[in-house]
Write a protein that holds these residues in place. Sequence first.
Motif, PDB file in Angstrom:
ATOM      1  N   GLY A 278      49.452  46.445  38.454  1.00 36.77           N
ATOM      2  CA  GLY A 278      48.691  46.853  39.623  1.00 36.77           C
ATOM      3  C   GLY A 278      47.202  46.594  39.506  1.00 36.77           C
ATOM      4  N   ARG A 279      46.595  47.017  38.418  1.00 37.96           N
ATOM      5  CA  ARG A 279      45.152  46.824  38.243  1.00 37.96           C
ATOM      6  C   ARG A 279      44.803  45.338  38.161  1.00 37.96           C
ATOM      7  NH1 ARG A 279      41.253  50.364  36.834  1.00 37.96           N
ATOM      8  NH2 ARG A 279      42.789  51.957  36.242  1.00 37.96           N
ATOM      9  N   ALA A 280      45.625  44.553  37.449  1.00 38.31           N
ATOM     10  CA  ALA A 280      45.369  43.116  37.339  1.00 38.31           C
ATOM     11  C   ALA A 280      45.476  42.430  38.697  1.00 38.31           C
ATOM     12  CB  ALA A 280      46.348  42.498  36.353  1.00 38.31           C
ATOM     13  N   LEU A 281      46.436  42.830  39.522  1.00 36.45           N
ATOM     14  CA  LEU A 281      46.579  42.225  40.840  1.00 36.45           C
ATOM     15  C   LEU A 281      45.404  42.583  41.742  1.00 36.45           C
ATOM     16  CD1 LEU A 281      50.419  42.664  41.500  1.00 36.45           C
ATOM     17  CD2 LEU A 281      49.185  40.612  40.770  1.00 36.45           C
ATOM     18  N   ASN A 282      44.826  43.765  41.556  1.00 38.68           N
ATOM     19  CA  ASN A 282      43.607  44.105  42.288  1.00 38.68           C
ATOM     20  C   ASN A 282      42.481  43.137  41.936  1.00 38.68           C
ATOM     21  OD1 ASN A 282      44.592  46.274  43.740  1.00 38.68           O
ATOM     22  ND2 ASN A 282      43.936  47.801  42.249  1.00 38.68           N
ATOM     23  N   ALA A 283      42.375  42.788  40.659  1.00 37.31           N
ATOM     24  CA  ALA A 283      41.342  41.844  40.237  1.00 37.31           C
ATOM     25  C   ALA A 283      41.618  40.447  40.793  1.00 37.31           C
ATOM     26  CB  ALA A 283      41.259  41.800  38.713  1.00 37.31           C
ATOM     27  N   ILE A 284      42.890  40.009  40.747  1.00 37.48           N
ATOM     28  CA  ILE A 284      43.246  38.684  41.250  1.00 37.48           C
ATOM     29  C   ILE A 284      42.974  38.583  42.746  1.00 37.48           C
ATOM     30  CG2 ILE A 284      45.210  37.145  41.656  1.00 37.48           C
ATOM     31  CD1 ILE A 284      46.341  38.083  38.971  1.00 37.48           C
ATOM     32  N   ALA A 285      43.132  39.690  43.464  1.00 37.48           N
ATOM     33  CA  ALA A 285      42.868  39.685  44.906  1.00 37.48           C
ATOM     34  C   ALA A 285      41.415  39.360  45.221  1.00 37.48           C
ATOM     35  CB  ALA A 285      43.237  41.042  45.504  1.00 37.48           C
ATOM     36  N   LEU A 286      40.502  39.562  44.280  1.00 36.67           N
ATOM     37  CA  LEU A 286      39.091  39.241  44.476  1.00 36.67           C
ATOM     38  C   LEU A 286      38.806  37.762  44.258  1.00 36.67           C
ATOM     39  CD1 LEU A 286      37.535  42.260  42.535  1.00 36.67           C
ATOM     40  CD2 LEU A 286      38.011  42.085  44.984  1.00 36.67           C
ATOM     41  N   GLY A 287      39.802  37.011  43.766  1.00 34.02           N
ATOM     42  CA  GLY A 287      39.613  35.595  43.458  1.00 34.02           C
ATOM     43  C   GLY A 287      39.742  35.353  41.970  1.00 34.02           C
ATOM     44  N   ASP A 288      40.287  34.204  41.608  1.00 32.35           N
ATOM     45  CA  ASP A 288      40.537  33.909  40.198  1.00 32.35           C
ATOM     46  C   ASP A 288      39.251  33.880  39.379  1.00 32.35           C
ATOM     47  OD1 ASP A 288      43.140  33.731  40.952  1.00 32.35           O
ATOM     48  OD2 ASP A 288      43.419  31.621  40.393  1.00 32.35           O
ATOM     49  N   GLU A 289      38.214  33.258  39.918  1.00 30.42           N
ATOM     50  CA  GLU A 289      36.974  33.154  39.149  1.00 30.42           C
ATOM     51  C   GLU A 289      36.366  34.517  38.888  1.00 30.42           C
ATOM     52  OE1 GLU A 289      34.240  30.456  40.897  1.00 30.42           O
ATOM     53  OE2 GLU A 289      35.591  28.725  40.793  1.00 30.42           O
ATOM     54  N   LEU A 290      36.317  35.360  39.912  1.00 28.32           N
ATOM     55  CA  LEU A 290      35.766  36.700  39.724  1.00 28.32           C
ATOM     56  C   LEU A 290      36.645  37.517  38.791  1.00 28.32           C
ATOM     57  CD1 LEU A 290      33.630  38.750  40.362  1.00 28.32           C
ATOM     58  CD2 LEU A 290      34.833  39.322  42.479  1.00 28.32           C
ATOM     59  N   ALA A 291      37.950  37.350  38.899  1.00 28.13           N
ATOM     60  CA  ALA A 291      38.857  38.076  38.012  1.00 28.13           C
ATOM     61  C   ALA A 291      38.622  37.682  36.552  1.00 28.13           C
ATOM     62  CB  ALA A 291      40.313  37.803  38.403  1.00 28.13           C
ATOM     63  N   ARG A 292      38.428  36.390  36.311  1.00 26.12           N
ATOM     64  CA  ARG A 292      38.124  35.956  34.941  1.00 26.12           C
ATOM     65  C   ARG A 292      36.786  36.508  34.481  1.00 26.12           C
ATOM     66  NH1 ARG A 292      40.018  30.929  37.120  1.00 26.12           N
ATOM     67  NH2 ARG A 292      42.150  30.491  36.431  1.00 26.12           N
ATOM     68  N   GLY A 293      35.812  36.538  35.405  1.00 27.61           N
ATOM     69  CA  GLY A 293      34.511  37.095  35.061  1.00 27.61           C
ATOM     70  C   GLY A 293      34.575  38.567  34.705  1.00 27.61           C
ATOM     71  N   LEU A 294      35.554  39.260  35.241  1.00 30.57           N
ATOM     72  CA  LEU A 294      35.748  40.673  34.923  1.00 30.57           C
ATOM     73  C   LEU A 294      36.570  40.864  33.650  1.00 30.57           C
ATOM     74  CD1 LEU A 294      36.509  41.974  38.533  1.00 30.57           C
ATOM     75  CD2 LEU A 294      34.411  42.310  37.231  1.00 30.57           C
ATOM     76  N   GLY A 295      36.942  39.757  33.010  1.00 29.52           N
ATOM     77  CA  GLY A 295      37.666  39.858  31.741  1.00 29.52           C
ATOM     78  C   GLY A 295      39.166  39.814  31.879  1.00 29.52           C
ATOM     79  N   GLN A 296      39.663  39.473  33.053  1.00 34.05           N
ATOM     80  CA  GLN A 296      41.110  39.466  33.280  1.00 34.05           C
ATOM     81  C   GLN A 296      41.704  38.111  32.894  1.00 34.05           C
ATOM     82  OE1 GLN A 296      43.150  42.055  34.441  1.00 34.05           O
ATOM     83  NE2 GLN A 296      44.680  40.620  33.710  1.00 34.05           N
ATOM     84  N   ASN A 297      42.774  38.124  32.118  1.00 29.30           N
ATOM     85  CA  ASN A 297      43.520  36.904  31.820  1.00 29.30           C
ATOM     86  C   ASN A 297      44.452  36.638  33.002  1.00 29.30           C
ATOM     87  OD1 ASN A 297      45.347  34.929  30.901  1.00 29.30           O
ATOM     88  ND2 ASN A 297      45.081  35.586  28.780  1.00 29.30           N
ATOM     89  N   VAL A 298      43.990  35.759  33.892  1.00 28.49           N
ATOM     90  CA  VAL A 298      44.693  35.559  35.161  1.00 28.49           C
ATOM     91  C   VAL A 298      46.097  35.018  34.943  1.00 28.49           C
ATOM     92  CG1 VAL A 298      44.653  34.297  37.349  1.00 28.49           C
ATOM     93  CG2 VAL A 298      42.543  35.273  36.438  1.00 28.49           C
ATOM     94  N   TRP A 299      46.246  34.025  34.053  1.00 28.46           N
ATOM     95  CA  TRP A 299      47.562  33.431  33.846  1.00 28.46           C
ATOM     96  C   TRP A 299      48.544  34.443  33.241  1.00 28.46           C
ATOM     97  CZ3 TRP A 299      49.105  29.251  36.134  1.00 28.46           C
ATOM     98  CH2 TRP A 299      48.168  28.284  36.511  1.00 28.46           C
ATOM     99  N   ALA A 300      48.070  35.232  32.298  1.00 31.03           N
ATOM    100  CA  ALA A 300      48.949  36.235  31.692  1.00 31.03           C
ATOM    101  C   ALA A 300      49.351  37.285  32.715  1.00 31.03           C
ATOM    102  CB  ALA A 300      48.243  36.895  30.504  1.00 31.03           C
ATOM    103  N   ALA A 301      48.391  37.729  33.537  1.00 31.80           N
ATOM    104  CA  ALA A 301      48.698  38.740  34.556  1.00 31.80           C
ATOM    105  C   ALA A 301      49.704  38.213  35.561  1.00 31.80           C
ATOM    106  CB  ALA A 301      47.410  39.170  35.264  1.00 31.80           C
ATOM    107  N   ARG A 302      49.479  36.982  36.011  1.00 30.45           N
ATOM    108  CA  ARG A 302      50.421  36.387  36.965  1.00 30.45           C
ATOM    109  C   ARG A 302      51.791  36.192  36.316  1.00 30.45           C
ATOM    110  NH1 ARG A 302      46.055  33.004  39.757  1.00 30.45           N
ATOM    111  NH2 ARG A 302      46.158  33.783  41.899  1.00 30.45           N
ATOM    112  N   GLY A 303      51.806  35.777  35.060  1.00 36.09           N
ATOM    113  CA  GLY A 303      53.074  35.554  34.388  1.00 36.09           C
ATOM    114  C   GLY A 303      53.893  36.824  34.242  1.00 36.09           C
ATOM    115  N   LEU A 304      53.255  37.918  33.842  1.00 37.85           N
ATOM    116  CA  LEU A 304      53.983  39.183  33.674  1.00 37.85           C
ATOM    117  C   LEU A 304      54.496  39.719  35.003  1.00 37.85           C
ATOM    118  CD1 LEU A 304      51.788  40.988  30.985  1.00 37.85           C
ATOM    119  CD2 LEU A 304      54.047  39.972  30.679  1.00 37.85           C
TER     120      LEU A 304
END
Length: 345
Positions: free
Chosen positions: A224-250
């Motif tokens: 849930g928290r990772a998807l909130n970050a992804i909703a802001l855009g991949d670049e911003l999510a990465r800037g916030l420290g989120q591993n976008v590919w891992a979050a999407r994969g799980l």
Amino acid sequence: MSAPAVEAGVAAVRRPLGTRLIWLGVSLIALVLLTAVSISFGSREVSLQEILAALGGSSEGFGEAAVTNRLPRTALALLVGAALALAGAALQGVMRNPLADPGLLGINMGAELAVVVGIAGFGLWTATGLVWAAVLGAGVTAIVVSVIGSLGRSGATPLKLTLAGAATSMAFASFTTAVVLPRGDIVENVRSWQIGGVGGASWDTLVPVLPFLAVGALLCLASGRALNAIALGDELARGLGQNVWAARGLASLGAVLLAGGATALAGPIGFVGLVVPHLCRLLVGVDYRWLLPFSALVGAALLTGSDVVGRIVARPDEIDVGIITAIIGAPFFIAIVRRQKVKEL
């Protein structure tokens, strides 16, 4: 990941806590009532005393036996509805695609084809064997559709993914027909399962699939928290420290487990994963920490209610729940396409 930053990103569309709690209470009450109605209604009328006796373990009378037979059917409707709705909400978050749904993306059809091949080619009739086949087919299909939908200069857009899913579904439907038609010994059972329904459920078929559904639900809810970050855009999510590919994969793995398990149990039931998340966004907002569990709750209620409607409108016969959800979901899908800007969530 910075939690305050993600909080700020969804604050503009968040519902007040009191509103969310009210809708949560309403949904729980509706789910309890629909569960009670599902246990009570059928070809045979039963009294409250017979229902209570059956719940206490008695199956001596005809009424108690009828209730005992309806219990696994009701449990199946609850589980499948929750699984499909939760999978749909997770996929919409992963792809940022308002049209994402296990049915529209062809995932359910991939699971169906794998199950049919398993039955016809390998003699898989056990619940464990069928769910493994369904999950494998769902996973492969999800990858194929994602790759096809990502081709081209514009990348993966909601329209391209939906068209890729539709094309894959049609191709897999043809393959399924080609596998089933020469096998007269399985055609009747497969055809009834393909419609999508919860009749004929038993605890023996439910129990082996529960671990798959449980793991899938945990993976989606934990995202849930990772998807909130992804909703802001991949670049911003990465800037916030989120591993976008891992979050999407799980989250995708969780959705595949849920969709595959639900299809193995009840057949390819469509539109639940599309309708429910959109409805829940209107009620509790776009925060996935609320949206995901709320979608599971409302999905369970929707499919249980649809099963009840199918039993009532055609008594003493019944309409399979897959037909009822198609009647509900098809106009909803058209409305989304016509009224929303479907570039991304």
